[in-house]
Design an enzyme around this catalytic site. Structure first.
Site, PDB file in Angstrom:
ATOM      1  N   ASP A   9       0.876  -1.157   0.000  1.00  0.00           N
ATOM      2  CA  ASP A   9       0.000   0.000   0.000  1.00  0.00           C
ATOM      3  C   ASP A   9       0.930   1.229   0.000  1.00  0.00           C
ATOM      4  OD1 ASP A   9      -2.436   1.503   0.637  1.00  0.00           O
ATOM      5  OD2 ASP A   9      -1.466   1.811   2.570  1.00  0.00           O
ATOM      6  N   ASP A  11      -0.031   5.082   0.786  1.00  0.00           N
ATOM      7  CA  ASP A  11      -0.293   6.054   1.857  1.00  0.00           C
ATOM      8  C   ASP A  11      -0.340   5.350   3.220  1.00  0.00           C
ATOM      9  OD1 ASP A  11      -1.481   8.399   3.201  1.00  0.00           O
ATOM     10  OD2 ASP A  11      -3.340   7.265   3.109  1.00  0.00           O
ATOM     11  N   VAL A  47      -9.617   4.066   1.593  1.00  0.00           N
ATOM     12  CA  VAL A  47     -10.916   4.204   0.913  1.00  0.00           C
ATOM     13  C   VAL A  47     -10.805   5.258  -0.198  1.00  0.00           C
ATOM     14  CG1 VAL A  47     -13.313   4.915   1.326  1.00  0.00           C
ATOM     15  CG2 VAL A  47     -12.130   3.522   3.015  1.00  0.00           C
ATOM     16  N   ARG A  49     -11.441   8.306  -3.002  1.00  0.00           N
ATOM     17  CA  ARG A  49     -11.779   9.717  -2.743  1.00  0.00           C
ATOM     18  C   ARG A  49     -13.288   9.925  -2.601  1.00  0.00           C
ATOM     19  NH1 ARG A  49      -9.374  13.340  -7.212  1.00  0.00           N
ATOM     20  NH2 ARG A  49      -7.620  11.989  -6.713  1.00  0.00           N
ATOM     21  N   LYS A 118      -5.387   7.887  -6.753  1.00  0.00           N
ATOM     22  CA  LYS A 118      -5.187   8.326  -8.143  1.00  0.00           C
ATOM     23  C   LYS A 118      -3.938   9.194  -8.254  1.00  0.00           C
ATOM     24  CE  LYS A 118      -9.905   7.917  -9.601  1.00  0.00           C
ATOM     25  NZ  LYS A 118     -11.083   8.429 -10.216  1.00  0.00           N
ATOM     26  N   ASN A 119      -3.432   9.663  -7.131  1.00  0.00           N
ATOM     27  CA  ASN A 119      -2.221  10.494  -7.128  1.00  0.00           C
ATOM     28  C   ASN A 119      -0.940   9.657  -7.026  1.00  0.00           C
ATOM     29  OD1 ASN A 119      -3.294  13.307  -7.117  1.00  0.00           O
ATOM     30  ND2 ASN A 119      -4.330  12.575  -5.280  1.00  0.00           N
TER      31      ASN A 119
HETATM   32  P1  B16 Z   1      -6.660   9.978  -3.875  1.00  0.00           P
HETATM   33  P2  B16 Z   1      -3.683   3.995  -0.053  1.00  0.00           P
HETATM   34  C1  B16 Z   1      -5.588   5.871  -0.150  1.00  0.00           C
HETATM   35  O1  B16 Z   1      -4.257   5.469  -0.380  1.00  0.00           O
HETATM   36  C2  B16 Z   1      -5.665   6.728   1.107  1.00  0.00           C
HETATM   37  O2  B16 Z   1      -5.351   5.945   2.255  1.00  0.00           O
HETATM   38  C3  B16 Z   1      -7.070   7.268   1.257  1.00  0.00           C
HETATM   39  O3  B16 Z   1      -7.119   8.103   2.401  1.00  0.00           O
HETATM   40  C4  B16 Z   1      -7.423   8.060   0.001  1.00  0.00           C
HETATM   41  O4  B16 Z   1      -8.759   8.547   0.083  1.00  0.00           O
HETATM   42  C5  B16 Z   1      -7.297   7.151  -1.216  1.00  0.00           C
HETATM   43  O5  B16 Z   1      -5.958   6.650  -1.285  1.00  0.00           O
HETATM   44  C6  B16 Z   1      -7.589   7.879  -2.526  1.00  0.00           C
HETATM   45  O6  B16 Z   1      -6.613   8.860  -2.715  1.00  0.00           O
HETATM   46  O7  B16 Z   1      -7.658  11.002  -3.454  1.00  0.00           O
HETATM   47  O8  B16 Z   1      -5.236  10.481  -3.912  1.00  0.00           O
HETATM   48  O9  B16 Z   1      -7.058   9.276  -5.159  1.00  0.00           O
HETATM   49  O10 B16 Z   1      -3.644   3.897   1.433  1.00  0.00           O
HETATM   50  O11 B16 Z   1      -4.604   2.975  -0.718  1.00  0.00           O
HETATM   51  O12 B16 Z   1      -2.303   4.040  -0.682  1.00  0.00           O
HETATM   52 MG    MG Z   2      -2.820   3.140   3.300  1.00  0.00          MG
END
Ligand code: B16
Ligand code: MG
Length: 214
Positions: A9, A11, A47, A49, A118-119
C-alpha cells in the site's frame, strides 16, 4: 520462502501522506460546517476519494447535494492535497522504508504498489521511486475501492505471480480485508496493526525482512 512478491500500500506504508489527506479533508469539512475529526479520518484510510467524501457527508445536515456538487467538493479537497504533495521530495522517504525495500529486492522478491490513490504516479515521482517498482496498481486502474481485492489482484496479475505467493503490506483495516479477500497473506502497520487485522502485525516495516525469511 513462501512469498515471491510483496505488494505495498502507498499512503501510510511507503510514505506518510495520511496527515496531508487529513488536513485537506479537514479544510473542506470546516468550510462546509461539517464535524470532522481523526476518528472519522481513520475510517478513510485506504478508501477511495468519492467513498471517503460519502463517509464525511454522513454528518452533513445542509440541503441535498447533487453529484456535480459532490465532485466539486472532492476536487476542492484534492487541490488542497496536491499543494501539500508539491512539497514532498526524496527526503520524505524514510531510511527504514528505503533500506527495507532494498533488502527485499536483494532477496530476489518482486515489489509492487497496490494503492487506492489516483495520485500514486505523482507521489512516487516526488519521493524518487518513479521507476523502482515492478508493477504499480492504483486508483487509476480500478473500479472498486478496498475492501474489494481488485487493486491487489491486478497488481499480482501485472507481476504474473499467484495471489498465494504475494504478501500485502497495509496500514488500513479496509486494505487488510482487501488483501485477504484476494487470497493473499497480509502484514500490517499502524492503524491496521493496532486492530490486529493482519497475519502479522508489525511495529516497524523492517520486520518484513524476517517475515519473508520464515
Ligand atoms: P486519492 P492507499 C488511499 O491510499 C488513502 O489511504 C485514502 O485516504 C485516500 O482517500 C485514497 O488513497 C484515494 O486517494 O484522493 O489520492 O485518489 O492507502 O490505498 O495508498
Ligand atoms: Mg494506506
Amino acid at each position: 520462502m513462501q512469498f515471491q512478491a510483496i505488494i505495498f500500500d502507498l499512503d501510510g506504508v511507503i510514505c506518510f501522506t495520511d496527515e496531508y489527506h487529513y488536513r485537506a479533508w479537514k479544510a473542506m469539512a470546516d468550510d462546509m460546517g461539517i464535524p470532522f475529526d481523526r476518528t472519522v479520518n481513520n475510517r478513510l484510510r485506504g478508501v477511495s476519494r468519492m467513498a471517503s467524501l460519502d463517509i464525511i457527508l454522513e454528518k452533513y445536515t445542509g440541503p441535498a447535494l447533487s453529484q456535480e456538487e459532490k465532485e466539486k467538493l472532492a476536487q476542492r479537497k484534492n487541490d488542497i492535497y496536491r499543494e501539500s504533495l508539491q512539497e514532498m521530495s526524496p527526503a520524505d522517504l524514510s531510511a527504514e522504508v528505503k533500506e527495507t525495500l532494498e533488502g527485499l529486492r536483494d532477496l530476489g522478491l518482486k515489489l509492487a504498489i497496490g494503492s487506492s490513490s489516483k495520485n500514486t504516479p505523482f507521489i512516487l515521482g516526488q519521493i524518487g521511486l518513479k521507476d523502482f517498482f515492478d508493477a504499480v496498481s492504483d486508483g487509476n486502474n480500478i473500479t472498486r475501492s478496498k475492501p474489494d481485492p481488485e487493486v491487489f489482484v491486478k497488481a499480482a496479475q501485472m507481476l504474473g505471480i499467484a495471489p498465494e505467493a504475494c504478501l500485502v503490506v497495509e496500514d488500513a483495516v479496509s486494505g487488510a480485508q482487501a488483501g485477504h479477500a484476494g487470497g493473499m497473506k497480509v502484514a500490517c502497520l499502524g492503524d491496521a496493526a493496532m486492530n490486529q487485522a493482519g497475519d502479522w502485525n508489525m511495529q516497524s516495516i523492517r520486520e518484513l525482512l524476517d517475515i519473508v525469511k520464515e
